[in-house]
Design a protein around this motif. Structure first.
Motif, short mmCIF file in Angstrom:
data_model
loop_
_atom_site.label_atom_id
_atom_site.label_comp_id
_atom_site.label_asym_id
_atom_site.label_seq_id
_atom_site.Cartn_x
_atom_site.Cartn_y
_atom_site.Cartn_z
N ASN A 12 0.85 -1.20 0.00
CA ASN A 12 0.00 0.00 0.00
C ASN A 12 0.88 1.24 0.00
OD1 ASN A 12 -0.28 -1.30 2.86
ND2 ASN A 12 -0.97 0.74 3.32
N ASP A 13 0.66 2.19 0.87
CA ASP A 13 1.28 3.52 0.79
C ASP A 13 2.76 3.58 0.39
OD1 ASP A 13 -1.01 3.48 2.31
OD2 ASP A 13 -0.15 4.52 4.02
N GLN A 56 4.61 0.44 2.09
CA GLN A 56 3.94 -0.49 3.00
C GLN A 56 3.90 -1.85 2.32
OE1 GLN A 56 2.11 0.17 6.40
NE2 GLN A 56 4.15 0.97 6.02
N TRP A 59 -3.18 -7.29 2.95
CA TRP A 59 -2.59 -6.44 3.99
C TRP A 59 -2.24 -7.25 5.23
CZ3 TRP A 59 -3.23 -4.84 8.99
CH2 TRP A 59 -2.58 -3.67 9.36
N PHE A 85 4.43 0.95 10.10
CA PHE A 85 3.47 1.71 9.30
C PHE A 85 4.17 2.83 8.53
CE2 PHE A 85 -1.08 1.08 11.23
CZ PHE A 85 -1.04 -0.26 10.88
N SER A 86 3.36 3.66 7.89
CA SER A 86 3.88 4.66 6.96
C SER A 86 4.71 5.75 7.63
CB SER A 86 2.72 5.30 6.21
OG SER A 86 2.17 4.33 5.34
N ARG A 140 -0.25 8.66 13.54
CA ARG A 140 0.69 7.93 12.68
C ARG A 140 1.14 8.71 11.45
NH1 ARG A 140 -4.31 5.30 12.27
NH2 ARG A 140 -5.34 5.57 10.26
N ASP A 141 2.03 8.06 10.71
CA ASP A 141 2.50 8.50 9.39
C ASP A 141 3.32 9.79 9.45
OD1 ASP A 141 0.84 6.37 8.79
OD2 ASP A 141 -0.78 7.62 8.00
N GLU A 184 -4.88 10.76 7.38
CA GLU A 184 -3.74 9.85 7.30
C GLU A 184 -2.68 10.48 6.39
OE1 GLU A 184 -5.79 5.51 7.81
OE2 GLU A 184 -5.57 6.16 5.75
N TRP A 217 -9.10 1.81 -0.34
CA TRP A 217 -9.29 0.85 0.75
C TRP A 217 -10.59 0.07 0.65
CZ3 TRP A 217 -5.68 -1.42 3.01
CH2 TRP A 217 -4.50 -0.78 3.38
N HIS A 256 -10.03 0.86 10.46
CA HIS A 256 -10.40 1.25 9.11
C HIS A 256 -9.94 0.26 8.05
CE1 HIS A 256 -6.40 3.02 9.28
NE2 HIS A 256 -6.40 2.99 7.98
N ARG A 257 -9.40 -0.86 8.47
CA ARG A 257 -9.06 -1.89 7.49
C ARG A 257 -9.75 -3.21 7.82
NH1 ARG A 257 -4.62 1.00 8.19
NH2 ARG A 257 -4.17 -0.28 9.97
C1 FRU Z 1 -2.99 4.58 4.89
C2 FRU Z 1 -2.64 3.77 6.11
C3 FRU Z 1 -1.72 4.55 7.02
C4 FRU Z 1 -1.00 3.49 7.78
C5 FRU Z 1 -0.85 2.42 6.74
C6 FRU Z 1 -0.88 1.03 7.27
O1 FRU Z 1 -3.33 3.86 3.78
O2 FRU Z 1 -3.81 3.39 6.79
O3 FRU Z 1 -2.38 5.50 7.83
O4 FRU Z 1 0.22 3.92 8.28
O5 FRU Z 1 -1.90 2.59 5.81
O6 FRU Z 1 -0.53 0.10 6.30
#
Ligand code: FRU
Length: 503
Positions: free
Chosen positions: A21-22, A38, A46, A78-79, A143-144, A195, A282, A419-420
């Motif tokens: 991902n990111d 990611q 994931w 994470f990111s 995060r991030d 994010e 997502w 959120h995932r």
């Molecule tokens: C965004 C996200 C980030 C997080 C990462 C986890 O797509 O949810 O906020 O760090 O993906 O994989």
């Protein structure tokens, strides 16, 4: 390559194996662009998050390297971001690469950590004092981290997503961070779960005496076409607080497609500002029809600011290095479009890979555009709807649009705030739709369309990136024809070119 899959792109970056991902830790150093991402090295969904790693000299040809930062006892990696430590602020040597990421686990929550590399980003050593930053209020979504050098204060700054805000911190040694302010609650699309921030300064209309700060905010879920997308806020920064030029209710979008997310920029690129999106959403990222790997990056984009009707917007145009993908060009005659006109077939690169350029003058037409078609009767409709003032990309009949045979989708579980969360679904089609952008962002009578077609994606850049629109498509045979049409009046299609693209 040996592990070629049907939908693997011809010229977009993908992981060789595993889930992506990111984009993370984007940094340019000694002639190399580092793209960390990611990454799940153990499967194509994931999980087990690491930082994967690829490098490129031209943003187009990528070399896959071993994962750079692996999951550990503090949790997922994470990111985050990377910087070149020009002044040796952290003490790992002049020009060491320093990476900032979020460690995420149920046990420790989301905390910011640091790692350094003294071998040009190939391997990283985690700082023994991790974490370097925890939320002062126990926030769950924290995060991030994006770190950047802020010249006026001669300090490092960090912007971190903190639920519905972005928080600013600063530091002299990259290890101790002081809280400054936060921005965001209630701004832009709602609910605004923030994010992957970025914070960049750009000249307005190329005028270096008129600089503005832009906060890039990736928002998930709740975006206009469903799920995740990239918003930005234009304003001023005094070294402590960001003030947005607009009211809370204003949303500006970096891309008007459905598959553009977690977009952040390279550091250390001098006057250029280059962003890399993750090309998915997502809502269905875990259910796209590939097996060995999942997800690609959209083309790197150069960002700039332009003014329209007294408002400042950010343009995102495919980087000029994409011209290196052109392996031949077919120029077609201008078309005086009365009703329909078909070019069949168009000469594309391998597997349908091509770039289409054209200038469309709608005149008095209500609707003018074309269907990009294949031999299976599948098509993507790209048109200007002059009554609504929109450019539209409609993928409802683009090929595979029902991703539910794969049985799952990723959603935001409001109760647990995950959120995932993966759900089994009976039938929810988040994929079959058209996305649109307001033509009021452009100047004119004519519109320049620059369209990148790859095995499973279409990216449109209108008028040098005033509008960008990125969507995945899964045709069961490559698109190879153009069927132009106009309704309600004659229109002109000029300077029509088909560039054959390959690496
Ligand atoms: C965004 C996200 C980030 C997080 C990462 C986890 O797509 O949810 O906020 O760090 O993906 O994989």
């Amino acid at each position: 390559t040996t592990n070629r899959e049907y939908y693997r792109p011809v010229y977009h970056h993908t992981p060789l194996y595993g889930w992506m991902n990111d984009a993370n830790g984007l940094v340019y150093k000694d002639g190399e662009y580092h793209l960390y991402f990611q990454y799940n090295p153990y499967g194509s969904k994931w999980g087990n998050m690491h930082w994967g790693h690829s490098v490129s000299k031209d943003l187009i040809h990528w070399e896959h390297l071993a994962p750079a930062i692996a999951r550990d006892t503090l949790g997922h990696i994470f990111s985050g971001s990377s910087v070149v430590d020009h002044n040796n602020s952290a003490g790992y040597g002049k020009d060491a690469l320093i990476a900032f990421y979020t460690s995420a686990s149920d046990e420790h929550g989301q905390i910011q950590c640091m790692a350094y590399s003294t071998d040009n980003g190939r391997t990283y050593t985690k700082y023994e004092g991790n974490p370097i930053l925890t939320p002062f209020d126990g926030l769950k979504d924290f995060r991030d981290p994006k770190v950047f050098w802020y010249e006026p204060a001669q300090k490092w700054y960090m912007i971190v997503s903190a639920d519905k805000n972005m928080r600013f911190y600063n530091s002299t040694d990259l290890k101790h961070w002081e809280y400054l302010s936060q921005f965001g609650e209630g701004y832009g699309v709602q609910p605004n779960q923030f994010e992957c921030p970025d914070f960049i300064q750009l000249p307005v209309d190329g005028d270096k005496n008129h600089m503005k700060w832009v906060m890039i905010v990736n928002v998930n879920p709740g975006c206009p076409f469903g799920g995740s997308a990239t918003e930005y806020f234009v304003g001023d920064f005094d070294g402590k607080e960001f003030k947005c030029d607009n009211d809370k209710s204003v949303s500006k979008w970096l891309d008007f497609g459905k598959d553009h997310y977690a977009t952040v920029c390279f550091s250390n690129t001098g006057d250029r500002t280059i962003a890399v999106p993750w090309m998915s959403n997502w809502q269905y990222a875990n259910a796209t029809p590939t097996r060995q790997y999942r997800s690609a990056n959209a083309l790197p984009r150069e960002l700039s600011l332009y003014t329209k009707d007294g408002e400042i917007y950010m343009a995102a145009n495919a980087v000029k290095e994409t011209q290196g993908l052109r392996k031949g060009t077919t120029e077609l005659n201008n078309i005086d479009l009365k009703d329909e006109y078909t070019v069949n077939p168009i000469t594309t690169g391998p597997e349908g890979a091509c770039e289409l350029e054209m200038d469309i003058t709608p005149g008095k037409a209500d609707t003018v555009g074309f269907a990009l078609c294949n031999d299976k009767g599948e098509k993507v409709d790209i048109y200007l709807d002059m009554k609504a003032g929109r450019v539209v990309m409609d993928r409802t009949q683009s090929g595979i649009t029902d991703l539910t045979p794969y049985g799952e989708m990723t959603v935001h579980d409001k109760e647990t705030d995950d959120h995932r969360k993966t759900l089994s679904v009976n039938y929810v089609n988040d994929f079959a739709l058209g996305t649109w952008a307001p033509l009021s962002l452009c100047n004119g009578k004519s519109y320049h369309l620059d369209i990148f077609v790859d095995k499973c994606s279409i990216e449109i850049f209108v008028d040098g990136g005033r509008i960008a629109m990125t969507n995945l498509v899964f045709p069961t045979a490559p698109y190879n024809a153009l069927r132009f049409y106009t309704r309600g009046g004659e229109a002109q299609v000029e300077n029509l070119k088909v560039h054959q693209l390959s690496l």
